[in-house]
Design an enzyme around this catalytic site. Sequence first.
Site, short mmCIF file in Angstrom:
data_model
loop_
_atom_site.label_atom_id
_atom_site.label_comp_id
_atom_site.label_asym_id
_atom_site.label_seq_id
_atom_site.Cartn_x
_atom_site.Cartn_y
_atom_site.Cartn_z
N LYS A 78 25.16 -15.01 92.48
CA LYS A 78 24.56 -15.57 91.27
C LYS A 78 24.65 -14.53 90.16
CE LYS A 78 22.06 -18.58 90.32
NZ LYS A 78 20.70 -18.87 90.78
N HIS A 79 25.24 -14.92 89.05
CA HIS A 79 25.32 -14.05 87.87
C HIS A 79 25.94 -12.70 88.21
CE1 HIS A 79 23.32 -16.97 85.37
NE2 HIS A 79 22.35 -17.07 86.25
N ASN A 245 21.64 -0.63 88.27
CA ASN A 245 21.30 0.04 89.52
C ASN A 245 21.05 -1.00 90.62
OD1 ASN A 245 21.30 2.79 88.66
ND2 ASN A 245 19.25 2.54 87.79
N HIS A 407 29.77 -2.33 87.15
CA HIS A 407 29.42 -2.98 85.86
C HIS A 407 30.60 -3.82 85.38
CE1 HIS A 407 25.69 -0.72 85.30
NE2 HIS A 407 26.34 0.36 85.69
#
Length: 407
Positions: A78-79, A245, A407
């Site tokens: 999810k996301h 994180n 990221h």
Amino acid sequence: MQAETRQVTKTMKELQLKYGCNPNQKPSRIFMQDGSELPLEVINGRPGYINFLDALNAWQLVKELKAATGLAAAASFKHVSPAGAAVGLPLTDTLKKIYFVDDVKGLDDSPVACAYARARGADRMSSYGDFVALSDTCDAVTATLLKREVSDGVIAPDFTPEAIEILKEKRKGTYNVIKIDPSYKPAPVETKQCFGVTFEQGRNEIRLDDPALFENIPTKNKTFTPEAKRDLIIALITLKYTQSNSVCYVKDGQAIGIGAGQQSRIHCTRLAGQKADIWWLRQHPKVMGLPFKEGIRRADRDNTIDVYISEDEHDDVLRDGAWQQFFTEQPAVLTREEKLAWIAKNTKVALGSDAFFPFGDNIERAHKSGVEFIAQAGGSVRDDHVIMTCDKYDIAMTFTGVRLFHH
């Protein structure tokens, strides 16, 4: 719809998308920068921008889990972070019940279905509307599990004809089904853009099943069981594809608590620990015995269980006028003392972190959720305090020397 599906299943060099992250972000497409053909096919549906981001990140995770453990693997995304990840170990009767799969025929004979049931079941609240990745061919049993959950789509190296027919019936025929080429290997250097500026870096190809990761053990307890090493490898691979994180709790071959995208390490540890506690509390006899009414939807049942376990149970699902919506009779309260006593029974939990723990408070929190094994990068100026806290609880910890920011 059928004509559109036939069009996108052809091998192609680019695929136009409806829009990007948000409806106002147009145009949008996926394509290969070198002009080659895409390493995937859309068998059904029309995946969007975020669907593809989830699918491709999730596929990398399960492919790596399979390579590291030799077991079928699944992930629920999810996301662009995993809500759950697991390998295909058999499920106990208790897990089958709390994952709502105790009625599925053939489950024990399908490792990939077991992996999916574990990945989807660990954090059912976060997995609602997920995108799923499977390391192995999606069979009819796994497709049956997928069909009954609220999900956006699935990516796998292949699908049996029976599985495709089952999945095409989901969401009125619009369920997203993506077939990925398992032999595809991306270029060693990757690029991305931010604010019109192009970034370039080498792909993170580090192997996380390397025995050397368990050689630097600064704690007094230096014993890692084979199961603990397996679970720590699962934690580290999961973190490799989790927005940083991040911290991951793993037990018996599956993530039971993932904390993603927090600015503070301790908040990651607390968030993931809270999820691990909820996973364990769902196995409490009072929770498993909740007298739900017939016909309660899965999502409503998940939400009700979550509230019942939380500190808000008196106000929301047990007060007069509220419990009648969900239960045939008013359940007894699960007291704070009962919760703490049950959580204290959880043991042999493994914990991975995508970077070093800066202070021992992370270890204190992890210990409360049954953590006995830790893998983290090491390198904090307060490593001594972290080690001392581990020794206080006889926790075995390895310094991997590897940071896994994503990221």
